[in-house]
Structures are given as C-alpha cells and as structure tokens.
Write an enzyme that holds these catalytic residues in place. Structure first.
Site, PDB file in Angstrom:
ATOM      1  N   ARG A  20     -10.596 -31.564 -32.871  1.00  0.00           N
ATOM      2  CA  ARG A  20     -10.128 -30.841 -31.686  1.00  0.00           C
ATOM      3  C   ARG A  20     -10.053 -29.339 -31.966  1.00  0.00           C
ATOM      4  NH1 ARG A  20      -7.667 -34.809 -29.914  1.00  0.00           N
ATOM      5  NH2 ARG A  20      -6.202 -34.746 -31.629  1.00  0.00           N
TER       6      ARG A  20
ATOM      7  N   LYS B  72      -1.387 -30.473 -26.546  1.00  0.00           N
ATOM      8  CA  LYS B  72      -2.746 -29.926 -26.463  1.00  0.00           C
ATOM      9  C   LYS B  72      -2.748 -28.573 -25.751  1.00  0.00           C
ATOM     10  CE  LYS B  72      -5.568 -34.166 -26.258  1.00  0.00           C
ATOM     11  NZ  LYS B  72      -6.506 -34.905 -25.397  1.00  0.00           N
TER      12      LYS B  72
ATOM     13  N   ASP C  89     -12.593 -34.758 -24.384  1.00  0.00           N
ATOM     14  CA  ASP C  89     -12.516 -36.190 -24.653  1.00  0.00           C
ATOM     15  C   ASP C  89     -12.800 -36.376 -26.136  1.00  0.00           C
ATOM     16  OD1 ASP C  89     -12.014 -38.821 -23.735  1.00  0.00           O
ATOM     17  OD2 ASP C  89     -14.137 -39.282 -23.851  1.00  0.00           O
TER      18      ASP C  89
ATOM     19  N   ASN D 147      -1.067 -33.136 -21.402  1.00  0.00           N
ATOM     20  CA  ASN D 147      -0.535 -33.287 -22.752  1.00  0.00           C
ATOM     21  C   ASN D 147      -0.011 -31.917 -23.224  1.00  0.00           C
ATOM     22  OD1 ASN D 147      -0.513 -33.177 -25.635  1.00  0.00           O
ATOM     23  ND2 ASN D 147      -1.713 -35.063 -25.673  1.00  0.00           N
TER      24      ASN D 147
ATOM     25  N   PHE E 100      -0.833 -39.188 -34.814  1.00  0.00           N
ATOM     26  CA  PHE E 100      -0.868 -40.232 -33.783  1.00  0.00           C
ATOM     27  C   PHE E 100      -2.168 -41.016 -33.942  1.00  0.00           C
ATOM     28  CE2 PHE E 100      -4.097 -38.788 -30.684  1.00  0.00           C
ATOM     29  CZ  PHE E 100      -4.344 -37.524 -31.181  1.00  0.00           C
ATOM     30  N   GLY E 101      -2.358 -41.986 -33.079  1.00  0.00           N
ATOM     31  CA  GLY E 101      -3.618 -42.736 -33.046  1.00  0.00           C
ATOM     32  C   GLY E 101      -3.986 -43.305 -34.410  1.00  0.00           C
TER      33      GLY E 101
HETATM   34  P1  IMP Z   1      -8.170 -38.116 -26.424  1.00  0.00           P
HETATM   35  O1  IMP Z   1      -9.461 -38.086 -25.667  1.00  0.00           O
HETATM   36  O2  IMP Z   1      -7.931 -36.861 -27.215  1.00  0.00           O
HETATM   37  O3  IMP Z   1      -6.994 -38.504 -25.561  1.00  0.00           O
HETATM   38  O4  IMP Z   1      -8.308 -39.258 -27.534  1.00  0.00           O
HETATM   39  C1  IMP Z   1      -8.599 -40.615 -27.204  1.00  0.00           C
HETATM   40  C2  IMP Z   1      -8.163 -41.541 -28.324  1.00  0.00           C
HETATM   41  O5  IMP Z   1      -8.898 -41.270 -29.529  1.00  0.00           O
HETATM   42  C3  IMP Z   1      -6.693 -41.410 -28.729  1.00  0.00           C
HETATM   43  O6  IMP Z   1      -5.875 -42.207 -27.913  1.00  0.00           O
HETATM   44  C4  IMP Z   1      -6.726 -41.904 -30.178  1.00  0.00           C
HETATM   45  O7  IMP Z   1      -6.749 -43.316 -30.221  1.00  0.00           O
HETATM   46  C5  IMP Z   1      -8.066 -41.382 -30.676  1.00  0.00           C
HETATM   47  N1  IMP Z   1      -7.895 -40.026 -31.263  1.00  0.00           N
HETATM   48  C6  IMP Z   1      -8.369 -38.861 -30.755  1.00  0.00           C
HETATM   49  N2  IMP Z   1      -8.014 -37.821 -31.537  1.00  0.00           N
HETATM   50  C7  IMP Z   1      -7.296 -38.357 -32.551  1.00  0.00           C
HETATM   51  C8  IMP Z   1      -6.646 -37.764 -33.687  1.00  0.00           C
HETATM   52  O8  IMP Z   1      -6.620 -36.553 -33.899  1.00  0.00           O
HETATM   53  N3  IMP Z   1      -6.009 -38.627 -34.509  1.00  0.00           N
HETATM   54  C9  IMP Z   1      -5.978 -39.967 -34.308  1.00  0.00           C
HETATM   55  N4  IMP Z   1      -6.540 -40.557 -33.261  1.00  0.00           N
HETATM   56  C10 IMP Z   1      -7.211 -39.764 -32.381  1.00  0.00           C
END
Ligand code: IMP
Length: 192
Positions: free
Chosen positions: A177, A14, A70, A11, A148-149
């Site tokens: 994060r 990130k 994660d 990513n 996002f998300g």
């Molecule tokens: P990852 O482990 O950072 O890839 O996050 C896994 C999932 O958690 C993402 O696909 C989102 O659905 C949710 N997520 C993690 N961090 C965020 C954020 O900062 N905003 C919104 N959704 C998040």
C-alpha cells in the site's frame, strides 16, 4: 487553495496515511464526507478492475476527482489465490482465512507470496493506475500481534519477522500500500 480529491474509502487509518503522504496541497475526503453511504460494488476479478469500479462510482454519482484502492495476498503455489478474494477467502474472518491458507499450503515447500495494491485515479477525464508489490514468504504458523489480515503469517523478503511483528512504522514504509500511495503522491505532486 487545496485541491479536493476523494479517496473512495471510509477506513480512517488508510485516509490518515494517504493524507499525510499527499501533504498540504490536497484535501483528501472520505466517502462519508461527500455523503456517499452506498456499499459500492467490487465485482471485478482483478485488483485494478475493483479499484476502477469504486473510483468510477464516485466520479459518476458525485462528480469529484477520485482514487480508490484494492489489495490482497497472492500466493505462488496457489496460482495467485486468494487474490481479489483475500477478505472473503474462508467465509469467516482473518483467523479463518489464515487457517484455510495454511491448510492449503500443507506439505508444500514453495512458500513464496506477495501482497499487491492497485490504486485507480480518475482525474479530469484521465485514468491512471499505480501498483505496489511486496514479496515475501508464508510461514507455517502465526507470529506477532500487530497489523491485520494475513500479517501474522507473512515475512517480507529481507526481514526475519512477520508484518505482525515488525510494527506499523516499518510496515508502513515497505508495504504494498505504501509503495502504491507513494507513486500516486509523486504523480499528484508533479501535476498539481
Ligand atoms: P483491501 O482491499 O485493502 O481492503 O484488502 C483486502 C484484503 O486483503 C484484506 O481484508 C486482507 O485480508 C488482505 N490484505 C490487504 N492488505 C493487507 C495487509 O497489509 N496485511 C494483511 N492482509 C492484507
């Protein structure tokens, strides 16, 4: 000389964020840069377990010091769901995930939630975990275009806008994060 360390991600956003926080002493490499094309398994039932699984894969197969993250959303009234299933909660994309979450909270007055990130660092023969948490509230409908998300339905404590409305400058300062990366950076910069 810059110390090489792998961030087990492809990513670009990130990577950029982490490289900027870690500063000049470290060369942060992506999975692609070390020639890792594998879809690394994430089959644990905790954030720490998944982060460790990814970092261990890189260490074992490529020999580099490595960290992996994660993250996910944990909703109080749903006993911490969607948690490690945040990305695949509905089987669809972010829109469907938010729809399912809002549906599961219909009629519930308890709207507390948190985003959580765990970073696992494997350095030499040592393992370290760093955690970041941001508490907030799940609102009843989507607001904002950024992020996002689950960002459009999450209002962090102390603010009256969603993560999607606050913009990346504010979000990157207070997010789960950012807090975990900050702890990693302090550790790495103290031990270099
Ligand atoms: P990852 O482990 O950072 O890839 O996050 C896994 C999932 O958690 C993402 O696909 C989102 O659905 C949710 N997520 C993690 N961090 C965020 C954020 O900062 N905003 C919104 N959704 C998040």
């Amino acid at each position: 000389m810059k110390q090489k360390i792998v961030f087990a991600t492809n990513n670009a956003h990130k990577l950029e964020e982490v490289a900027a926080i870690l500063g000049e002493s470290y060369e942060v490499m992506s999975l692609r840069e070390i020639g890792c094309e594998a879809d690394i398994p994430e089959t644990a039932d905790t954030f720490a377990g998944n982060a460790l699984q990814k970092a261990q894969y890189v260490k074992e197969h490529f020999g580099y010091d490595c960290f992996a993250d994660d993250s996910g959303l944990e909703v109080d009234a749903l006993d911490g769901a969607p948690g490690v299933f945040s990305a695949r909660y509905s089987g669809g994309g972010s829109e469907e995930n938010m729809t399912k979450l809002l549906h599961n909270l219909t009629g519930k007055s308890e709207r507390g939630a948190q985003f959580r990130t765990v970073i696992a660092l494997l350095i030499g023969s040592d393992t370290h975990l760093f955690e970041g948490i941001v508490r907030g509230t799940i609102i009843e409908e989507r607001r904002g275009e950024g992020g996002f998300g689950y960002d459009p339905i999450f209002v962090p404590d102390g603010y009256d806008k969603t993560f999607a409305e606050l913009g990346s400058e504010v979000k990157n300062r207070i997010s789960h994060r950012a807090q975990a990366v900050e702890k990693l950076a302090i550790f790495l910069n103290e031990t270099k």
